[in-house]
Scaffold this motif. Structure first.
Motif, mmCIF file in Angstrom:
data_model
loop_
_atom_site.group_PDB
_atom_site.id
_atom_site.type_symbol
_atom_site.label_atom_id
_atom_site.label_comp_id
_atom_site.label_asym_id
_atom_site.label_seq_id
_atom_site.Cartn_x
_atom_site.Cartn_y
_atom_site.Cartn_z
ATOM 1 N N PRO A 167 0.336 4.949 -7.714
ATOM 2 C CA PRO A 167 -0.362 4.894 -6.425
ATOM 3 C C PRO A 167 -0.086 3.568 -5.692
ATOM 4 O O PRO A 167 0.502 2.647 -6.261
ATOM 5 C CB PRO A 167 -1.839 4.991 -6.820
ATOM 6 C CG PRO A 167 -1.854 5.448 -8.246
ATOM 7 C CD PRO A 167 -0.591 4.909 -8.846
ATOM 8 N N PRO A 168 -0.521 3.471 -4.428
ATOM 9 C CA PRO A 168 -0.412 2.230 -3.668
ATOM 10 C C PRO A 168 -0.916 1.039 -4.483
ATOM 11 O O PRO A 168 -1.882 1.178 -5.239
ATOM 12 C CB PRO A 168 -1.347 2.490 -2.473
ATOM 13 C CG PRO A 168 -1.308 3.971 -2.273
ATOM 14 C CD PRO A 168 -1.180 4.541 -3.651
ATOM 15 N N ILE A 171 6.848 7.979 -6.847
ATOM 16 C CA ILE A 171 6.756 9.080 -7.804
ATOM 17 C C ILE A 171 7.992 9.090 -8.674
ATOM 18 O O ILE A 171 9.111 8.947 -8.173
ATOM 19 C CB ILE A 171 6.631 10.434 -7.070
ATOM 20 C CG1 ILE A 171 5.267 10.507 -6.383
ATOM 21 C CG2 ILE A 171 6.791 11.602 -8.030
ATOM 22 C CD1 ILE A 171 5.039 11.779 -5.615
ATOM 23 N N GLU A 191 0.823 -1.223 0.000
ATOM 24 C CA GLU A 191 0.000 0.000 0.000
ATOM 25 C C GLU A 191 0.853 1.268 0.000
ATOM 26 O O GLU A 191 0.410 2.309 0.480
ATOM 27 C CB GLU A 191 -0.974 -0.003 1.176
ATOM 28 C CG GLU A 191 -0.340 0.114 2.551
ATOM 29 C CD GLU A 191 0.030 -1.223 3.172
ATOM 30 O OE1 GLU A 191 0.203 -2.211 2.421
ATOM 31 O OE2 GLU A 191 0.153 -1.280 4.401
ATOM 32 N N THR A 192 2.079 1.191 -0.547
ATOM 33 C CA THR A 192 2.915 2.394 -0.645
ATOM 34 C C THR A 192 3.096 2.788 -2.109
ATOM 35 O O THR A 192 3.195 1.934 -2.989
ATOM 36 C CB THR A 192 4.301 2.182 -0.006
ATOM 37 O OG1 THR A 192 4.934 1.067 -0.609
ATOM 38 C CG2 THR A 192 4.178 1.951 1.497
ATOM 39 N N SER A 193 3.167 4.081 -2.334
ATOM 40 C CA SER A 193 3.217 4.631 -3.689
ATOM 41 C C SER A 193 4.649 4.990 -4.075
ATOM 42 O O SER A 193 5.588 4.812 -3.311
ATOM 43 C CB SER A 193 2.317 5.860 -3.760
ATOM 44 O OG SER A 193 2.674 6.765 -2.733
ATOM 45 N N HIS A 246 0.291 7.115 0.532
ATOM 46 C CA HIS A 246 0.376 8.021 -0.611
ATOM 47 C C HIS A 246 1.549 8.980 -0.456
ATOM 48 O O HIS A 246 2.172 9.053 0.611
ATOM 49 C CB HIS A 246 -0.928 8.817 -0.753
ATOM 50 C CG HIS A 246 -2.035 8.041 -1.404
ATOM 51 N ND1 HIS A 246 -2.139 7.884 -2.763
ATOM 52 C CD2 HIS A 246 -3.078 7.364 -0.870
ATOM 53 C CE1 HIS A 246 -3.212 7.159 -3.048
ATOM 54 N NE2 HIS A 246 -3.803 6.824 -1.918
ATOM 55 N N LEU A 247 1.837 9.720 -1.517
ATOM 56 C CA LEU A 247 2.900 10.733 -1.496
ATOM 57 C C LEU A 247 2.363 12.047 -2.043
ATOM 58 O O LEU A 247 1.945 12.114 -3.208
ATOM 59 C CB LEU A 247 4.093 10.273 -2.349
ATOM 60 C CG LEU A 247 4.910 9.098 -1.801
ATOM 61 C CD1 LEU A 247 5.860 8.557 -2.876
ATOM 62 C CD2 LEU A 247 5.713 9.510 -0.570
ATOM 63 N N GLN A 248 2.336 13.070 -1.207
ATOM 64 C CA GLN A 248 1.995 14.410 -1.683
ATOM 65 C C GLN A 248 3.142 14.906 -2.539
ATOM 66 O O GLN A 248 4.307 14.580 -2.272
ATOM 67 C CB GLN A 248 1.816 15.380 -0.505
ATOM 68 C CG GLN A 248 0.824 14.925 0.539
ATOM 69 C CD GLN A 248 -0.604 14.881 0.027
ATOM 70 O OE1 GLN A 248 -0.949 15.554 -0.949
ATOM 71 N NE2 GLN A 248 -1.434 14.072 0.674
ATOM 72 N N HIS A 249 2.824 15.710 -3.565
ATOM 73 C CA HIS A 249 3.906 16.314 -4.333
ATOM 74 C C HIS A 249 3.442 17.628 -4.928
ATOM 75 O O HIS A 249 2.258 17.840 -5.180
ATOM 76 C CB HIS A 249 4.483 15.365 -5.373
ATOM 77 C CG HIS A 249 3.499 14.688 -6.275
ATOM 78 N ND1 HIS A 249 2.562 13.777 -5.851
ATOM 79 C CD2 HIS A 249 3.354 14.761 -7.626
ATOM 80 C CE1 HIS A 249 1.876 13.336 -6.897
ATOM 81 N NE2 HIS A 249 2.325 13.916 -7.979
ATOM 82 N N TYR A 291 2.616 9.559 -11.151
ATOM 83 C CA TYR A 291 2.221 9.086 -9.828
ATOM 84 C C TYR A 291 1.824 7.617 -9.895
ATOM 85 O O TYR A 291 0.876 7.241 -10.583
ATOM 86 C CB TYR A 291 1.065 9.921 -9.269
ATOM 87 C CG TYR A 291 0.800 9.598 -7.816
ATOM 88 C CD1 TYR A 291 1.801 9.785 -6.867
ATOM 89 C CD2 TYR A 291 -0.415 9.068 -7.389
ATOM 90 C CE1 TYR A 291 1.593 9.463 -5.536
ATOM 91 C CE2 TYR A 291 -0.631 8.754 -6.056
ATOM 92 C CZ TYR A 291 0.382 8.954 -5.138
ATOM 93 O OH TYR A 291 0.193 8.635 -3.814
ATOM 94 N N ILE A 342 -3.871 14.556 -3.841
ATOM 95 C CA ILE A 342 -3.535 13.190 -3.402
ATOM 96 C C ILE A 342 -4.201 12.959 -2.031
ATOM 97 O O ILE A 342 -4.219 13.876 -1.205
ATOM 98 C CB ILE A 342 -1.987 13.078 -3.270
ATOM 99 C CG1 ILE A 342 -1.291 13.250 -4.636
ATOM 100 C CG2 ILE A 342 -1.576 11.768 -2.601
ATOM 101 C CD1 ILE A 342 -1.489 12.123 -5.607
#
Lengths: 188, 188
Positions: A132-133, A99, A95-97, B66-69, A130, B60
């Motif tokens: 995503p998870p 970039i 569940e980790t994304s 998740h990762l904000q960017h 992006y 996001i």
């Protein structure tokens, strides 16, 4: 408290490296023979055993508050009609994304969920992709210069190559005539 | 399962924007009057009330997988002898890090721990700056063109402006003669 100290890494785009280099992963064709479809072509190109891609990983603790980051270089080339690409992976913590910011070159980013939904995004200078998870991801160099991109993911995300290393992904990216096409992977 | 879908955002460096724009934050001098030291200069420049910086945030979910960017633009300029800068913040979840990749311009990244250790890194094209867990961070444009950088942080990290908005940071970045100098913040 003993705080982890801030620092800079420097992208040397002309030299195609990170400074300091960090942990370098070098993948030659011999490290990924199962990845490509054309087994005759693999056998032939193995005589030269070219580097397919390189990753410069900044050294960061594998903890969820940290962020791993790296510079990846996928070299231009084909095995048969299939472009050079990375091995591709899920994260160990699914569940980790992730970039990607493309810095140079032209590529396709192939992504796939555990239940085999597929998405493909274009990679070109200035594109932020992006992932995503839950989506496995692989990058493919469809151009004639190195594909270079910056990647960021959660410190503890980890890598899971297993399923993709065994079965590949549901689509392949090949050259037909002078066109780049996305095809179903018949061996999948 | 309903997976969050992959997508691209495009950095339009010449136009100094992200496409799509996402959530835009625009900070004018009136939004950050306490940030600058020279109160007379603040009062004078407030008549024009220039934009100090802009942030284009990709949309996001605020979740830890998740990762904000975002793309940030700090405009060139000074209030008195103090360069334009961002408000600066800790993360709401203090043990989360952030990464900046400088795309254009020339800046200083000022960081500070809760117990007031200070570090300053240079921001220039191709520099990757690692802001580890717990460090508050502020960017300062010391050049004469916009400072543009790409930022990534954990989805749920959040922002805590409070303490810095009240007290500032332990150092200030000012121009003396034609030199950029780091000084202790006497008002701190």
């Amino acid at each position: 408290m003993n705080y982890f100290k801030p620092f800079n890494s420097y992208i040397e785009l002309e030299k195609m490296k990170l400074n300091p280099e960090g942990d370098i992963i070098i993948r030659k064709l011999s490290d990924m023979v199962n990845v490509f479809q054309d087994k005759e072509a693999v056998k032939e190109v193995l005589k030269e055993n070219p580097i397919i891609y390189k990753v410069y990983n900044v050294q960061i603790p594998e903890e969820s508050g940290h962020l791993q980051h790296c510079i990846s270089i996928v070299y231009p080339g084909k095995i048969g009609n299939e472009y050079y690409m990375t091995k591709g992976h899920f994260h160990k913590i699914k569940e980790t994304s992730e970039i990607y910011l493309t810095l140079k070159g032209k590529g396709k980013l192939v992504m796939q969920t555990p239940d085999q939904k597929v998405r493909v995004l274009d990679m070109e200078e200035g594109n932020i992709s992006y992932i995503p998870p839950y989506w496995a991801h692989r990058t493919v160099n469809i151009g004639d210069e190195p594909l270079i991109f910056f990647g960021v993911y959660r410190g503890d995300a980890g890598h899971n190559y297993g399923i993709i290393e065994e079965k590949g992904m549901a689509v392949i990216i090949i050259e037909e005539g002078d066109k780049t096409v996305i095809k179903n992977n018949l061996a999948y």
